[in-house]
Design a protein around this motif. Structure first.
Motif, PDB file in Angstrom:
ATOM      1  N   ARG A 173     -11.035  -6.484  -7.182  1.00 28.37           N
ATOM      2  CA  ARG A 173     -11.221  -5.049  -7.446  1.00 28.37           C
ATOM      3  C   ARG A 173     -10.087  -4.533  -8.324  1.00 28.37           C
ATOM      4  N   GLN A 174     -10.329  -3.386  -8.953  1.00 30.08           N
ATOM      5  CA  GLN A 174      -9.371  -2.794  -9.877  1.00 30.08           C
ATOM      6  C   GLN A 174      -8.620  -1.635  -9.224  1.00 30.08           C
ATOM      7  N   VAL A 175      -7.511  -1.210  -9.849  1.00 30.01           N
ATOM      8  CA  VAL A 175      -6.820   0.001  -9.402  1.00 30.01           C
ATOM      9  C   VAL A 175      -6.750   0.988 -10.566  1.00 30.01           C
ATOM     10  N   ASP A 176      -6.485   2.248 -10.237  1.00 28.66           N
ATOM     11  CA  ASP A 176      -6.408   3.283 -11.269  1.00 28.66           C
ATOM     12  C   ASP A 176      -5.025   3.405 -11.888  1.00 28.66           C
ATOM     13  N   SER A 177      -4.059   2.615 -11.436  1.00 31.13           N
ATOM     14  CA  SER A 177      -2.692   2.723 -11.945  1.00 31.13           C
ATOM     15  C   SER A 177      -2.619   2.200 -13.381  1.00 31.13           C
ATOM     16  N   SER A 178      -1.521   2.540 -14.060  1.00 32.95           N
ATOM     17  CA  SER A 178      -1.301   2.076 -15.415  1.00 32.95           C
ATOM     18  C   SER A 178      -1.209   0.555 -15.413  1.00 32.95           C
ATOM     19  N   ASP A 179      -1.789  -0.099 -16.452  1.00 34.12           N
ATOM     20  CA  ASP A 179      -1.931  -1.552 -16.362  1.00 34.12           C
ATOM     21  C   ASP A 179      -0.641  -2.310 -16.667  1.00 34.12           C
ATOM     22  N   ASP A 180       0.483  -1.587 -16.984  1.00 33.42           N
ATOM     23  CA  ASP A 180       1.722  -2.359 -17.109  1.00 33.42           C
ATOM     24  C   ASP A 180       2.410  -2.554 -15.751  1.00 33.42           C
ATOM     25  N   LEU A 181       1.804  -2.002 -14.694  1.00 34.27           N
ATOM     26  CA  LEU A 181       2.384  -2.163 -13.362  1.00 34.27           C
ATOM     27  C   LEU A 181       1.953  -3.475 -12.707  1.00 34.27           C
ATOM     28  N   TYR A 182       0.923  -4.136 -13.265  1.00 38.00           N
ATOM     29  CA  TYR A 182       0.535  -5.435 -12.704  1.00 38.00           C
ATOM     30  C   TYR A 182       0.375  -6.442 -13.826  1.00 38.00           C
ATOM     31  N   LEU A 204       1.535 -19.829   1.156  1.00 36.93           N
ATOM     32  CA  LEU A 204       0.829 -18.545   1.070  1.00 36.93           C
ATOM     33  C   LEU A 204       1.133 -17.705   2.306  1.00 36.93           C
ATOM     34  N   LYS A 205       1.650 -16.502   2.046  1.00 35.55           N
ATOM     35  CA  LYS A 205       1.851 -15.571   3.162  1.00 35.55           C
ATOM     36  C   LYS A 205       0.681 -14.600   3.164  1.00 35.55           C
ATOM     37  N   PHE A 206      -0.106 -14.629   4.240  1.00 37.41           N
ATOM     38  CA  PHE A 206      -1.364 -13.885   4.276  1.00 37.41           C
ATOM     39  C   PHE A 206      -1.246 -12.642   5.150  1.00 37.41           C
ATOM     40  N   ALA A 207      -1.716 -11.517   4.624  1.00 39.60           N
ATOM     41  CA  ALA A 207      -1.698 -10.289   5.419  1.00 39.60           C
ATOM     42  C   ALA A 207      -3.085  -9.646   5.378  1.00 39.60           C
ATOM     43  N   ASP A 208      -3.698  -9.475   6.535  1.00 40.37           N
ATOM     44  CA  ASP A 208      -5.016  -8.850   6.643  1.00 40.37           C
ATOM     45  C   ASP A 208      -4.828  -7.358   6.895  1.00 40.37           C
ATOM     46  N   ALA A 209      -5.359  -6.508   5.996  1.00 42.03           N
ATOM     47  CA  ALA A 209      -5.078  -5.067   6.093  1.00 42.03           C
ATOM     48  C   ALA A 209      -6.090  -4.322   6.956  1.00 42.03           C
ATOM     49  N   GLN A 210      -7.107  -4.996   7.449  1.00 39.20           N
ATOM     50  CA  GLN A 210      -8.141  -4.347   8.263  1.00 39.20           C
ATOM     51  C   GLN A 210      -8.657  -3.054   7.640  1.00 39.20           C
ATOM     52  N   GLN A 211      -8.981  -3.140   6.363  1.00 35.98           N
ATOM     53  CA  GLN A 211      -9.611  -2.030   5.625  1.00 35.98           C
ATOM     54  C   GLN A 211      -8.722  -0.803   5.481  1.00 35.98           C
ATOM     55  N   LYS A 212      -7.393  -0.922   5.652  1.00 33.46           N
ATOM     56  CA  LYS A 212      -6.534   0.265   5.562  1.00 33.46           C
ATOM     57  C   LYS A 212      -5.496   0.098   4.461  1.00 33.46           C
ATOM     58  N   GLN A 213      -5.425   1.110   3.580  1.00 31.00           N
ATOM     59  CA  GLN A 213      -4.486   1.023   2.480  1.00 31.00           C
ATOM     60  C   GLN A 213      -3.047   1.011   2.975  1.00 31.00           C
ATOM     61  N   VAL A 241      -8.830   0.419  -1.990  1.00 32.76           N
ATOM     62  CA  VAL A 241      -9.269   1.580  -2.776  1.00 32.76           C
ATOM     63  C   VAL A 241      -8.604   1.513  -4.146  1.00 32.76           C
ATOM     64  N   ALA A 242      -9.042   2.372  -5.061  1.00 29.38           N
ATOM     65  CA  ALA A 242      -8.540   2.285  -6.431  1.00 29.38           C
ATOM     66  C   ALA A 242      -7.256   3.090  -6.646  1.00 29.38           C
ATOM     67  N   THR A 243      -7.037   4.122  -5.850  1.00 30.73           N
ATOM     68  CA  THR A 243      -5.934   5.043  -6.131  1.00 30.73           C
ATOM     69  C   THR A 243      -4.762   4.855  -5.174  1.00 30.73           C
ATOM     70  N   GLY A 244      -3.610   5.409  -5.560  1.00 32.49           N
ATOM     71  CA  GLY A 244      -2.462   5.475  -4.657  1.00 32.49           C
ATOM     72  C   GLY A 244      -1.575   4.251  -4.648  1.00 32.49           C
ATOM     73  N   TRP A 245      -1.613   3.453  -5.732  1.00 34.81           N
ATOM     74  CA  TRP A 245      -0.821   2.213  -5.741  1.00 34.81           C
ATOM     75  C   TRP A 245       0.442   2.322  -6.580  1.00 34.81           C
ATOM     76  N   ASP A 246       0.615   3.406  -7.346  1.00 36.19           N
ATOM     77  CA  ASP A 246       1.710   3.506  -8.323  1.00 36.19           C
ATOM     78  C   ASP A 246       3.068   3.168  -7.720  1.00 36.19           C
ATOM     79  N   ALA A 247       3.413   3.844  -6.601  1.00 33.34           N
ATOM     80  CA  ALA A 247       4.766   3.718  -6.046  1.00 33.34           C
ATOM     81  C   ALA A 247       5.061   2.271  -5.647  1.00 33.34           C
ATOM     82  N   VAL A 248       4.140   1.681  -4.908  1.00 35.80           N
ATOM     83  CA  VAL A 248       4.437   0.347  -4.385  1.00 35.80           C
ATOM     84  C   VAL A 248       4.399  -0.703  -5.497  1.00 35.80           C
ATOM     85  N   LEU A 249       3.549  -0.497  -6.510  1.00 36.62           N
ATOM     86  CA  LEU A 249       3.525  -1.433  -7.640  1.00 36.62           C
ATOM     87  C   LEU A 249       4.830  -1.346  -8.431  1.00 36.62           C
TER      88      LEU A 249
END
Lengths: 332, 319
Positions: free
Chosen positions: B113-122, B57-66, B90-98
């Motif tokens: 938690r969920q994201v607002d991106s289209s569900d074929d991206l995950y 497992l490679k673990f990355a702590d984001a310290q509450q920042k997207q 947060v729920a938004t802003g994941w499209d590009a990286v997904l």
């Protein structure tokens, strides 16, 4: 006699406001003023107000002095979290109650010293200097508790938060005594006048021979000490130190208490008693909203409206208009 | 002796070879941070579950920042991990990286938690159903009081937060149709012990010293722990004079249950990674595409479930 009259005139607006707020609550919730005596202490909503108001009242004592010097202390909420965390971790580590209290109060004094040195020696503006500890302090508290709610079972420490003394909850006795002590200290000596002098004009007071630097550091340390007491009470009340939430936003309530107490944020003359009544007004509003049974979505709006009304009624412009109005009626 | 050692070594070697061939080898986990005890427990359990399955497992702590999370995911993609777990802050802003992950054929599983991106991206999302937790709590109360009249006071979470809204609605659904159970007072306790205690004090004053209250429903355990103290200080017995039901199942509520001061709690399990790893393994081995939402169990714990034992189990998880 003359002094008593002046004092009563000074706190009259605050007492009137408190009376109106309490009457309003009594109107919405008829059983509000019921008091009973059980388990060796008084029970009732008015006692709850005095008890729940303890942290803000304690903070307001230190904050009044700091604001009287023309400064402000934003770090008190975070200092509460630090001292609560230290008290909880010391008592669970097996230190006795006296050692625990000494450590927690010492931490509060140290935080105050840090603020005081930044303000008085380094010369950073108070709002910025105390902002540093406000941000960092909660992190320090989280380091102490390792991010969890650190619970303890020591009855001696818990007594400070939820015990009874002289028929009253312990926090009430603590903040009343602290308020009386500090009031006597600043009003029965020249200390209060010196603080006011520094607040009005630091340079002039230094030239007049006041050791303004020492006085400023002391005032911030008193504020830190008050915050430590508040932090210990809050932790003792729930028998655990909650680093994330203890004292959160209470610095704002403390400043508000001072302002409702009719003290100028620009520094100078101050009244500790008025600030303490201010703290109780704030808590009356909080408790009133709780017993009134409104949906929680209204809490903040109701509180804001009441505070707005209080401040507008107290504002010099309204007083000026009142004076004009009475002249206008008298003149013809 | 030598032969035995050789045999043992070869078995060991074949086992490691075998296991690394079958399950996912390297999985990146982008965690939000450690804002609460629950999340710390989630991190601990994710590590444990990965270790159990022999996953690196490679673990990355984001310290509450997207932006930290996006950077972590990009670095996972660059390292060529086999899958990514993401607990989105947060729920938004994941499209590009997904999309980047998808183009590199790396499945992404959302945790908690969920994201607002289209569900074929995950690939899928693992999470609890906040509404269902409220229903479970409500149904427990219905079963407990039967036909007796019961006035409930409710300690809500932070006003406007989704757990507060959904746990409230769920509880109301759970007690719907049972007119003997009424919510008489409902106020926010901001999910904290101190506010939970303060609000409960005022409830007790407002409801005839607590004599009119038959049960307390708190949206999280911390508020319930605070309220229990308020009930005790008012001279009543929490757990018998006033029933206490809450949600989350943090260790301290089990201590209260062991002492008979709390009655029931609904678990918001911090083990989101277990179902996620299972879904990933099934997907990679057999190509089984999981449903888009995997709901974790909202388990009900009562005083009968040996609360002290659960407390000991949970204590070490970092709550």
């Amino acid at each position: 006699m003359n002094g008593t009259m002046r004092f009563l005139r000074r706190v009259a607006p605050q007492i009137a406001t408190l009376a109106v707020v309490l009457l309003l609550i009594g109107f919405v919730f008829p059983g509000f003023f019921d008091l009973s005596f059980a388990n060796g202490r008084l029970y009732g909503s008015p006692i709850d107000i005095l008890n729940r108001g303890a942290p803000v009242a304690l903070l307001a004592i230190g904050m009044t002095l700091v604001i009287a010097t023309g400064g402000i202390d934003l770090s008190v909420g975070a200092v509460m979290a630090i001292c609560g965390a230290i008290a909880a971790s010391a008592i669970t580590a097996g230190y006795g109650l006296p050692a625990t209290l000494l450590m927690a109060l010492g931490a509060g004094l140290a935080c105050g010293l840090w603020n005081g040195v930044l303000v008085a020696v380094v010369g950073i503006q108070p709002i910025v200097a105390t902002l540093i500890l406000m941000v960092a302090g909660r992190g320090i508290a989280q380091l102490v508790t390792e991010g969890t709610i650190l619970t303890f079972t020591n009855d001696g420490l818990a007594f400070l938060g939820s015990g009874n003394l002289l028929g009253l909850p312990t926090p009430v006795v603590i903040w009343l005594s602290m308020g009386a002590l500090v009031t006597l200290l600043v009003r029965r000596t020249a200390l209060g006048m010196l603080i006011e002098a520094v607040g009005v004009n630091r340079r002039a007071s230094m030239l007049a021979g006041v050791n303004a630097r020492l006085l400023l550091v002391t005032v911030y340390m008193v504020s830190g000490l008050c915050a430590a007491m508040a932090g210990i009470i809050v932790a003792a009340d729930i028998r655990g130190a909650d680093a994330n939430n203890a004292g959160l936003f209470l610095e704002l309530d403390a400043i508000l208490a001072v302002v409702i107490g009719g003290n100028s944020l620009l520094g100078g003359g101050f009244s500790l008693v008025a600030s303490l009544i201010g703290a109780i007004i704030i808590q009356s509003v909080n408790t009133g909203i709780l017993v009134a049974g409104f949906p929680p979505e209204f809490n903040l709006v109701i509180k804001a409206v009441i505070v707005l009304v209080i401040l507008v009624v107290q504002s010099p412009a309204i007083h000026g208009a009142g004076v004009l109005f009475s002249f206008a009626r008298r003149s013809p | 002796m030598f032969a035995k050692t050789l045999l043992g070594a070869s078995i060991l070697a074949s086992m490691t070879f075998f296991s690394s061939a079958v399950v996912a080898q390297t999985i990146g986990f982008s965690q939000i941070g450690s804002e609460s005890g629950w999340r710390a427990a989630e991190t601990t359990l994710t590590r444990q579950e990965a270790e159990k399955r022999g996953i690196d497992l490679k673990f990355a702590d984001a310290q509450q920042k997207q932006e930290n999370q996006i950077r972590a995911i990009r670095s996972f993609i660059a390292q060529g991990v086999d899958a990514i777990l993401l607990a989105p802050v947060v729920a938004t802003g994941w499209d590009a990286v997904l999309k980047e992950a998808q183009e590199s054929d790396i499945p992404v599983v959302l945790l908690d938690r969920q994201v607002d991106s289209s569900d074929d991206l995950y690939l899928t999302a693992v999470g609890s159903d906040l509404h269902h937790e409220g229903v479970v709590a409500g149904e427990w109360l219905v079963g407990e009081v039967g036909d007796k009249e019961c006035n409930v006071v409710e300690l809500q979470g932070t006003t406007g937060s989704s757990p507060a809204i959904k746990r409230k609605a769920g509880f109301e659904e759970g007690i719907a149709g049972h007119d003997n159970i009424k919510i008489v007072r409902s106020q926010t306790g901001d999910f904290t012990r101190a506010k939970g205690k303060e609000v409960m004090e005022s409830f007790l004053k407002a409801e005839n010293g607590g004599k009119n209250i038959c049960a307390l429903y708190a949206h999280n355990d911390d508020m319930a722990v605070g309220a229990i103290q308020a009930i005790k200080e008012a001279g009543l017995k929490p757990g018998s004079d006033i029933l206490v039901v809450s949600i989350d199942a943090v260790p301290d509520i089990f201590q209260a249950m062991a002492a008979g001061e709390a009655n029931a709690t609904v678990e918001l399990t911090p083990n989101m990674a277990g179902p996620a790893f299972d879904a990933l393994a099934a997907f990679m081995d057999g190509g089984t595409v999981p449903p888009k939402f995997i709901q974790t169990e909202s388990k009900l714990y009562t005083q009968k479930d040996d609360p002290m034992k659960v407390y000991e189990e949970k204590k070490g998880l970092g709550y």
